[in-house]
Each structure stands twice: as structure tokens, then as C-alpha cells.
Motif scaffolding. Structure first.
Motif, PDB file in Angstrom:
ATOM      1  N   THR A  49       6.690  -4.611  -8.292  1.00  0.00           N
ATOM      2  CA  THR A  49       5.547  -4.399  -7.398  1.00  0.00           C
ATOM      3  C   THR A  49       5.968  -4.561  -5.946  1.00  0.00           C
ATOM      4  N   TRP A  50       6.815  -5.548  -5.674  1.00  0.00           N
ATOM      5  CA  TRP A  50       7.297  -5.763  -4.316  1.00  0.00           C
ATOM      6  C   TRP A  50       8.098  -4.550  -3.819  1.00  0.00           C
ATOM      7  N   LEU A  51       8.949  -4.017  -4.684  1.00  0.00           N
ATOM      8  CA  LEU A  51       9.741  -2.850  -4.312  1.00  0.00           C
ATOM      9  C   LEU A  51       8.843  -1.631  -4.107  1.00  0.00           C
ATOM     10  N   PHE A  52       7.850  -1.484  -4.977  1.00  0.00           N
ATOM     11  CA  PHE A  52       6.907  -0.378  -4.848  1.00  0.00           C
ATOM     12  C   PHE A  52       6.119  -0.482  -3.551  1.00  0.00           C
ATOM     13  N   SER A  53       5.671  -1.682  -3.243  1.00  0.00           N
ATOM     14  CA  SER A  53       4.859  -1.883  -2.038  1.00  0.00           C
ATOM     15  C   SER A  53       5.664  -1.632  -0.768  1.00  0.00           C
ATOM     16  N   SER A  60       1.652  -5.131   5.482  1.00  0.00           N
ATOM     17  CA  SER A  60       2.166  -6.430   5.907  1.00  0.00           C
ATOM     18  C   SER A  60       2.741  -7.165   4.701  1.00  0.00           C
ATOM     19  N   LYS A  61       3.496  -8.215   4.974  1.00  0.00           N
ATOM     20  CA  LYS A  61       4.059  -9.000   3.880  1.00  0.00           C
ATOM     21  C   LYS A  61       2.960  -9.662   3.056  1.00  0.00           C
ATOM     22  N   ILE A  62       1.870 -10.046   3.724  1.00  0.00           N
ATOM     23  CA  ILE A  62       0.757 -10.661   2.995  1.00  0.00           C
ATOM     24  C   ILE A  62       0.158  -9.675   2.004  1.00  0.00           C
ATOM     25  N   ASP A  63      -0.046  -8.427   2.466  1.00  0.00           N
ATOM     26  CA  ASP A  63      -0.601  -7.411   1.571  1.00  0.00           C
ATOM     27  C   ASP A  63       0.351  -7.129   0.413  1.00  0.00           C
ATOM     28  N   ARG A  64       1.636  -7.130   0.677  1.00  0.00           N
ATOM     29  CA  ARG A  64       2.623  -6.878  -0.382  1.00  0.00           C
ATOM     30  C   ARG A  64       2.630  -8.013  -1.405  1.00  0.00           C
ATOM     31  N   TRP A  65       2.526  -9.250  -0.908  1.00  0.00           N
ATOM     32  CA  TRP A  65       2.471 -10.377  -1.834  1.00  0.00           C
ATOM     33  C   TRP A  65       1.174 -10.351  -2.642  1.00  0.00           C
ATOM     34  N   LEU A  66       0.090  -9.922  -2.005  1.00  0.00           N
ATOM     35  CA  LEU A  66      -1.180  -9.814  -2.724  1.00  0.00           C
ATOM     36  C   LEU A  66      -1.098  -8.756  -3.819  1.00  0.00           C
TER      37      LEU A  66
END
Length: 226
Positions: A49-53, A60-66
Motif C-alpha cells: 500500500t505504501w508503494l502504491f500510494s 502527504s506522508k500522513i495520507d499515505r500512512w492512513l
């Protein structure tokens, strides 16, 4: 198996010892194997998911972590909790099915799962059917910048908090004596559920602020046009 002076005890590792689970089959997989598979699967979901995001530089990093959180929790709700909700006799499984093994192990921390407590089944069933797909929708909403992203995340988080509250409160009202030992109580019942208290609370606060800010901006725009 006979208990000393307490009547008949069932041949299972759960508390209360007189809990009746006819046809119970002990688990085949070790605790380390069960936790290891779950941990590695979770890491894989988060990593993908992190790679996809990362394909969207505007996130933002927050949105990616979410997005990672919603993917992880959504699949957990749908697969793990979904299996529990629709497999009433998982404790009889003889095939070493991983999902059955998970719940045989987790029931050492809360035997209400093996006992098919009505409140637990209801909470887990609703979570699997409603919140699971909604979590995956949240991943999509964040990725595409949909206008309903924050209200959706807020609603899911409130649902998770409500479900967790019902889970803990019903246990307390019923005596809070469902763990095989203090280790299982704190490791499974408390620690394993802590993330569904802390993270949804933080997300709810963030979404509340975002929604309020958006409404305030909209209000200013209307005032300027008058």
C-alpha cells in the motif's frame, strides 16, 4: 476430563474451565507460527500500500500512512473477523486451517469467541460486513482525493471505537474472566485491541478538524458573496 471437586471440566485450554465446546480439536500451529504469519502478512499489505500510494506525488506522508492503515484494518476485518463471524464451529476444525487456528489461539485471551457469545458475534459480524469494505473504500477515497474522504474516515473510526467500547464493556459486565492467564489477557485482549482505540481516536480528531475547517472556509466564501 474431571476437575477436582468442581464437576466436569472440558478438555480445552479456555476459561471458564467448564465452558462446553463439544468436538473441540486442539490447535495444530504454534503461537509463533500464527503470529509470524499474521505479522508478515500485515507488513506485506502495508508495504504494498505504501508503494502504491507513492505513485501520487501529491499525497502527504500522513495520507499515505492512513491508506496503509485502512488497507490493513479493512483486510483484517473482512478476512479474519469475517471468517469468525461465519464459522461458528471453528474450534472443531481438523484441517489446520490458518484462520481457524488464529481464533483457537485468540480465544485463550477471550473465550467468548470460542463460546460464540452473541454480543461478540454481532460486533464482529457488523465489523466484517460493513466496516471492512468501508475501510477499503477509504483507501480509494484518499488515493483519488474524493470529497467524502474525511467524513468516511470519521464514520468508520467512530464505528471502530463504538465496537471496541461494546467489546470491552460487555466483557466487564459479564465478569471480565475469559482469559486463560494474565499473559493472554494483556497480550491478546488488551494489547491486540489497543490499536483500534488509539488510531481511530487520532483519525477522528484529525477528520473533525478537517471537516470543521472546510465548513468554516465555505462559510467565509458565502459571506463574501453577499
Amino acid at each position: 476430563m474431571e476437575g477436582s471437586g468442581s464437576g466436569i471440566y472440558e478438555n480445552h485450554p479456555y476459561v471458564p474451565r467448564d465452558l462446553k465446546l463439544p468436538g473441540f480439536v486442539p490447535g495444530f500451529l504454534s503461537q509463533s507460527t500464527i503470529l509470524g504469519v499474521y505479522g508478515l502478512s500485515s507488513v506485506l499489505v502495508v508495504l504494498l500500500t505504501w508503494l502504491f500510494s507513492g505513485r501520487s506525488p501529491k499525497k502527504s506522508k500522513i495520507d499515505r500512512w492512513l491508506m496503509c492503515w485502512w488497507a490493513f484494518t479493512g483486510l483484517t476485518h473482512m478476512i479474519l473477523e469475517g471468517y469468525f463471524a461465519f464459522s461458528p464451529e471453528f474450534y472443531k476444525d481438523k484441517t489446520a486451517c490458518y484462520l481457524a487456528e488464529v481464533w483457537k489461539e485468540y480465544s485463550k485471551g477471550d473465550s467468548r469467541y470460542a463460546a460464540r457469545d452473541a454480543g461478540v458475534v454481532a460486533v464482529e459480524g457488523l465489523t466484517a460486513v460493513l466496516e471492512g469494505p468501508a475501510c477499503l473504500l477509504a483507501v480509494y477515497a484518499i488515493a483519488k482525493g474524493k470529497s467524502y474522504s474525511y467524513i468516511l474516515q470519521f464514520a468508520i473510526s467512530l464505528g471502530q471505537l463504538y465496537g471496541t467500547a461494546v467489546y470491552f464493556i460487555t466483557s466487564y459486565l459479564e465478569g471480565d474472566n475469559f482469559a486463560a492467564s494474565s499473559f493472554y489477557y494483556y497480550a491478546y485482549y488488551v494489547a491486540a485491541n489497543a490499536s483500534w482505540v488509539v488510531i481511530p481516536t487520532l483519525i477522528s480528531i484529525r477528520c473533525w478538524k478537517k471537516i470543521c475547517a472546510a465548513v468554516q472556509v465555505q462559510g467565509h466564501k458565502k459571506n463574501k458573496t453577499r
